[in-house]
Scaffold this motif. Structure first.
Motif, PDB file in Angstrom:
ATOM      1  N   LEU A   1     -23.219  25.180   9.666  1.00  0.00           N
ATOM      2  CA  LEU A   1     -23.455  25.597  11.046  1.00  0.00           C
ATOM      3  C   LEU A   1     -23.633  24.425  12.008  1.00  0.00           C
ATOM      4  O   LEU A   1     -23.054  24.456  13.113  1.00  0.00           O
ATOM      5  CB  LEU A   1     -24.672  26.528  11.098  1.00  0.00           C
ATOM      6  CG  LEU A   1     -24.988  27.161  12.457  1.00  0.00           C
ATOM      7  CD1 LEU A   1     -23.840  28.038  12.921  1.00  0.00           C
ATOM      8  CD2 LEU A   1     -26.289  27.973  12.359  1.00  0.00           C
ATOM      9  N   PRO A   2     -24.409  23.391  11.689  1.00  0.00           N
ATOM     10  CA  PRO A   2     -24.619  22.314  12.660  1.00  0.00           C
ATOM     11  C   PRO A   2     -23.329  21.650  13.132  1.00  0.00           C
ATOM     12  O   PRO A   2     -23.150  21.413  14.331  1.00  0.00           O
ATOM     13  CB  PRO A   2     -25.515  21.327  11.901  1.00  0.00           C
ATOM     14  CG  PRO A   2     -26.243  22.178  10.914  1.00  0.00           C
ATOM     15  CD  PRO A   2     -25.241  23.214  10.483  1.00  0.00           C
ATOM     16  N   GLU A   3     -22.410  21.349  12.222  1.00  0.00           N
ATOM     17  CA  GLU A   3     -21.183  20.690  12.651  1.00  0.00           C
ATOM     18  C   GLU A   3     -20.316  21.598  13.514  1.00  0.00           C
ATOM     19  O   GLU A   3     -19.603  21.126  14.400  1.00  0.00           O
ATOM     20  CB  GLU A   3     -20.392  20.122  11.466  1.00  0.00           C
ATOM     21  CG  GLU A   3     -20.276  21.004  10.260  1.00  0.00           C
ATOM     22  CD  GLU A   3     -21.343  20.729   9.210  1.00  0.00           C
ATOM     23  OE1 GLU A   3     -20.965  20.325   8.086  1.00  0.00           O
ATOM     24  OE2 GLU A   3     -22.527  20.946   9.507  1.00  0.00           O
ATOM     25  N   ARG A   4     -20.410  22.910  13.284  1.00  0.00           N
ATOM     26  CA  ARG A   4     -19.644  23.837  14.124  1.00  0.00           C
ATOM     27  C   ARG A   4     -20.212  23.913  15.532  1.00  0.00           C
ATOM     28  O   ARG A   4     -19.470  24.158  16.493  1.00  0.00           O
ATOM     29  CB  ARG A   4     -19.617  25.226  13.492  1.00  0.00           C
ATOM     30  CG  ARG A   4     -18.813  25.316  12.205  1.00  0.00           C
ATOM     31  CD  ARG A   4     -18.400  26.740  11.889  1.00  0.00           C
ATOM     32  NE  ARG A   4     -19.548  27.604  11.665  1.00  0.00           N
ATOM     33  CZ  ARG A   4     -20.135  27.789  10.485  1.00  0.00           C
ATOM     34  NH1 ARG A   4     -19.685  27.131   9.419  1.00  0.00           N
ATOM     35  NH2 ARG A   4     -21.166  28.594  10.360  1.00  0.00           N
ATOM     36  N   LEU A   5     -21.508  23.715  15.674  1.00  0.00           N
ATOM     37  CA  LEU A   5     -22.166  23.825  16.979  1.00  0.00           C
ATOM     38  C   LEU A   5     -22.432  22.472  17.626  1.00  0.00           C
ATOM     39  O   LEU A   5     -23.030  22.411  18.706  1.00  0.00           O
ATOM     40  CB  LEU A   5     -23.494  24.576  16.828  1.00  0.00           C
ATOM     41  CG  LEU A   5     -23.415  26.022  16.342  1.00  0.00           C
ATOM     42  CD1 LEU A   5     -24.821  26.615  16.218  1.00  0.00           C
ATOM     43  CD2 LEU A   5     -22.564  26.869  17.284  1.00  0.00           C
ATOM     44  N   LEU A   6     -21.983  21.394  17.007  1.00  0.00           N
ATOM     45  CA  LEU A   6     -22.401  20.069  17.434  1.00  0.00           C
ATOM     46  C   LEU A   6     -21.990  19.754  18.871  1.00  0.00           C
ATOM     47  O   LEU A   6     -22.755  19.114  19.607  1.00  0.00           O
ATOM     48  CB  LEU A   6     -21.831  19.009  16.487  1.00  0.00           C
ATOM     49  CG  LEU A   6     -22.521  17.637  16.520  1.00  0.00           C
ATOM     50  CD1 LEU A   6     -24.006  17.758  16.219  1.00  0.00           C
ATOM     51  CD2 LEU A   6     -21.862  16.689  15.523  1.00  0.00           C
ATOM     52  N   THR A   7     -20.804  20.193  19.290  1.00  0.00           N
ATOM     53  CA  THR A   7     -20.368  19.876  20.653  1.00  0.00           C
ATOM     54  C   THR A   7     -21.204  20.602  21.700  1.00  0.00           C
ATOM     55  O   THR A   7     -21.191  20.219  22.875  1.00  0.00           O
ATOM     56  CB  THR A   7     -18.882  20.224  20.847  1.00  0.00           C
ATOM     57  OG1 THR A   7     -18.660  21.609  20.513  1.00  0.00           O
ATOM     58  CG2 THR A   7     -18.007  19.341  19.969  1.00  0.00           C
ATOM     59  N   ARG A   8     -21.944  21.638  21.308  1.00  0.00           N
ATOM     60  CA  ARG A   8     -22.880  22.296  22.220  1.00  0.00           C
ATOM     61  C   ARG A   8     -24.269  21.690  22.118  1.00  0.00           C
ATOM     62  O   ARG A   8     -25.026  21.649  23.101  1.00  0.00           O
ATOM     63  CB  ARG A   8     -22.941  23.799  21.912  1.00  0.00           C
ATOM     64  CG  ARG A   8     -21.633  24.529  22.210  1.00  0.00           C
ATOM     65  CD  ARG A   8     -21.592  25.901  21.580  1.00  0.00           C
ATOM     66  NE  ARG A   8     -22.716  26.748  21.975  1.00  0.00           N
ATOM     67  CZ  ARG A   8     -22.934  27.973  21.480  1.00  0.00           C
ATOM     68  NH1 ARG A   8     -22.097  28.463  20.557  1.00  0.00           N
ATOM     69  NH2 ARG A   8     -23.952  28.686  21.897  1.00  0.00           N
ATOM     70  N   ILE A   9     -24.626  21.189  20.940  1.00  0.00           N
ATOM     71  CA  ILE A   9     -25.953  20.613  20.736  1.00  0.00           C
ATOM     72  C   ILE A   9     -26.072  19.245  21.405  1.00  0.00           C
ATOM     73  O   ILE A   9     -27.108  18.920  22.005  1.00  0.00           O
ATOM     74  CB  ILE A   9     -26.246  20.501  19.229  1.00  0.00           C
ATOM     75  CG1 ILE A   9     -26.379  21.893  18.616  1.00  0.00           C
ATOM     76  CG2 ILE A   9     -27.515  19.689  18.969  1.00  0.00           C
ATOM     77  CD1 ILE A   9     -26.442  21.898  17.103  1.00  0.00           C
ATOM     78  N   ILE A  10     -25.025  18.428  21.313  1.00  0.00           N
ATOM     79  CA  ILE A  10     -25.096  17.065  21.840  1.00  0.00           C
ATOM     80  C   ILE A  10     -25.429  17.041  23.336  1.00  0.00           C
ATOM     81  O   ILE A  10     -26.313  16.268  23.750  1.00  0.00           O
ATOM     82  CB  ILE A  10     -23.803  16.297  21.523  1.00  0.00           C
ATOM     83  CG1 ILE A  10     -23.768  15.927  20.038  1.00  0.00           C
ATOM     84  CG2 ILE A  10     -23.672  15.041  22.384  1.00  0.00           C
ATOM     85  CD1 ILE A  10     -22.491  15.263  19.575  1.00  0.00           C
ATOM     86  N   PRO A  11     -24.782  17.840  24.195  1.00  0.00           N
ATOM     87  CA  PRO A  11     -25.181  17.802  25.608  1.00  0.00           C
ATOM     88  C   PRO A  11     -26.648  18.176  25.823  1.00  0.00           C
ATOM     89  O   PRO A  11     -27.306  17.625  26.718  1.00  0.00           O
ATOM     90  CB  PRO A  11     -24.240  18.816  26.263  1.00  0.00           C
ATOM     91  CG  PRO A  11     -23.025  18.817  25.384  1.00  0.00           C
ATOM     92  CD  PRO A  11     -23.568  18.663  23.996  1.00  0.00           C
TER      93      PRO A  11
END
Length: 306
Positions: free
Chosen positions: A169-179
Motif C-alpha cells: 500500500l505505501p508505494e501505491r500511495l507514495l505520490t499522494r503521501i510525499i506532498p
C-alpha cells in the motif's frame, strides 16, 4: 559575485551500481560530497551547492540507490550499511581526495553519522543536517521530563515510518503521501514547488517507489544487510568518533529540534550543533544561504584550528 547555478551531470560506473550525480564548482576544488534523503533528490542541493562552489568547493550530489536516474539497487538492499558502501564507492570514483567533506541530509545524515563513527572514515570533515546522530541521541542525558515531553511529539511526526511497514500500500500511495510530508515538514511561506516536483520525478516507477519505502523497511524489519555491507552497517547507530557539524531547522516538522540540542555534550570535542531558527526539515532548500554559511564557517574554523 553571483554564483553559477548550472549543474553538470555525471554518471559514475561503480563495480556494484551505476550512480547518476550532479556537480557544481571547479573540478580541481575540494570535494564536498552531498547526500540527499527522503523525499528528495540530488536536485535538492541546487540552491546551496552553487554557494559552496563559489568558494572553490567541488560539490557532487549523487542520486541515491533507488532514486532516478540512479536505478533501484540490483541486490535490493537498502540498509544503512549499503548507503555507506555507496557513498564510499562514489568517493573513490571521484579520486579519493584526503581533504574531502561529507555532507548528508535526512537519510544522507544517517549515512554521514555512521561513516563518522567508523574508524576508517576517509573523509576529513563530516556534516549532518536535519537528523542528529542516533547514537548520540541514545546516549544523551537530558532531563527525564524533557525526554518524555519530546517522545510523543516525535512518534506523532514519525507516523509515516510505521505506515511504510505495510506491504504494497505505501508505494501505491507514495505520490499522494510525499506532498503531505513536504507540507508538514517545512515552515509555510517557502517557494519549494520545484524541489517537490523533482522529488516526485525521482520516483517515477513502482520499482523506484518500492526502493524509497525499502529504506524504512530495512531500518525496522528484522533483516540483515548483504555481506559486503555488514561491517559498515554495524556502525549505523554508533556515536561519531570524529568531530561533526550538525545543522537543525528549528521549525522541522519531521525531527523534533530539541533532539539536536540534546546531543551537544555527547559528540566528540570540536563538534558543533547549530540551529537555523526559520528553517524546517529541508534546510538546504528553505535556507540555502544560511546553511552554506554555517558549513563554510565550520570548515574555515576547523582548518584554522589545525
Amino acid at each position: 559575485m553571483t554564483p553559477d547555478t548550472t549543474a553538470r551531470t555525471l554518471t559514475l560506473t561503480l563495480p556494484h551500481l551505476d550512480v547518476a550525480a550532479l556537480a557544481w564548482g571547479p573540478p580541481d576544488g575540494r570535494l564536498a560530497l552531498c547526500l540527499h534523503g527522503f523525499p528528495d533528490s540530488a536536485w535538492g542541493w541546487r540552491a546551496m551547492a552553487p554557494l559552496l562552489a563559489e568558494q572553490g568547493l567541488r560539490v557532487v550530489a549523487p542520486f541515491s540507490r533507488g532514486y532516478a536516474p540512479t536505478g533501484p539497487a540490483p541486490d535490493g538492499d537498502y540498509h544503512i550499511g549499503a548507503l555507506m558502501y555507496d557513498a564510499l564507492a562514489v568517493y573513490r570514483a571521484l579520486g579519493a581526495p584526503d581533504d574531502a567533506v561529507l555532507i548528508g541530509h535526512d537519510w544522507g545524515a544517517f549515512t554521514t553519522s555512521a561513516i563518522a563513527a567508523h574508524p576508517d572514515s576517509p573523509f576529513a570533515e563530516h556534516i549532518t543536517m536535519a537528523v542528529p546522530p542516533v547514537g548520540a541521541i541514545n546516549r544523551s542525558r537530558g532531563a527525564l521530563s524533557r525526554q518524555l515531553r519530546m517522545a510523543p511529539r516525535q512518534l506523532r511526526n514519525s507516523w509515516y515510518i510505521l505506515f511504510f511497514q505495510l506491504p504494497g500500500l505505501p508505494e501505491r500511495l507514495l505520490t499522494r503521501i510525499i506532498p503531505r510530508l513536504w507540507r508538514d515538514w517545512g515552515p509555510p511561506g517557502y517557494a519549494t514547488d520545484a524541489e517537490l516536483d523533482d522529488a516526485l520525478a525521482a520516483l517515477p516507477s513502482p520499482a523506484h517507489r518500492r526502493a524509497a519505502v525499502g529504506y524504512y523497511r530495512a531500518m525496522l524489519r528484522p533483516s540483515r544487510p548483504g555481506a559486503r555491507y555488514a561491517d559498515l552497517h554495524s556502525y549505523r547507530f554508533a556515536v561519531p568518533r570524529v568531530p561533526i557539524l550538525h545543522l537543525q531547522g528549528a521549525a522541522d516538522g519531521a525531527m523534533v529540534a530539541d533532539y539536536a540540542e540534546s546531543v551537544t555534550d555527547v559528540l566528540p570535542v570540536g563538534s558543533r550543533v547549530q540551529m537555523l531558527p526559520t528553517a524546517g526539515h529541508f534546510l538546504q532548500i528553505e535556507e540555502p544561504r544560511a546553511a552554506a554559511e554555517a558549513v563554510l564557517r565550520y570548515l574555515g574554523d576547523r582548518r584554522g584550528a589545525r
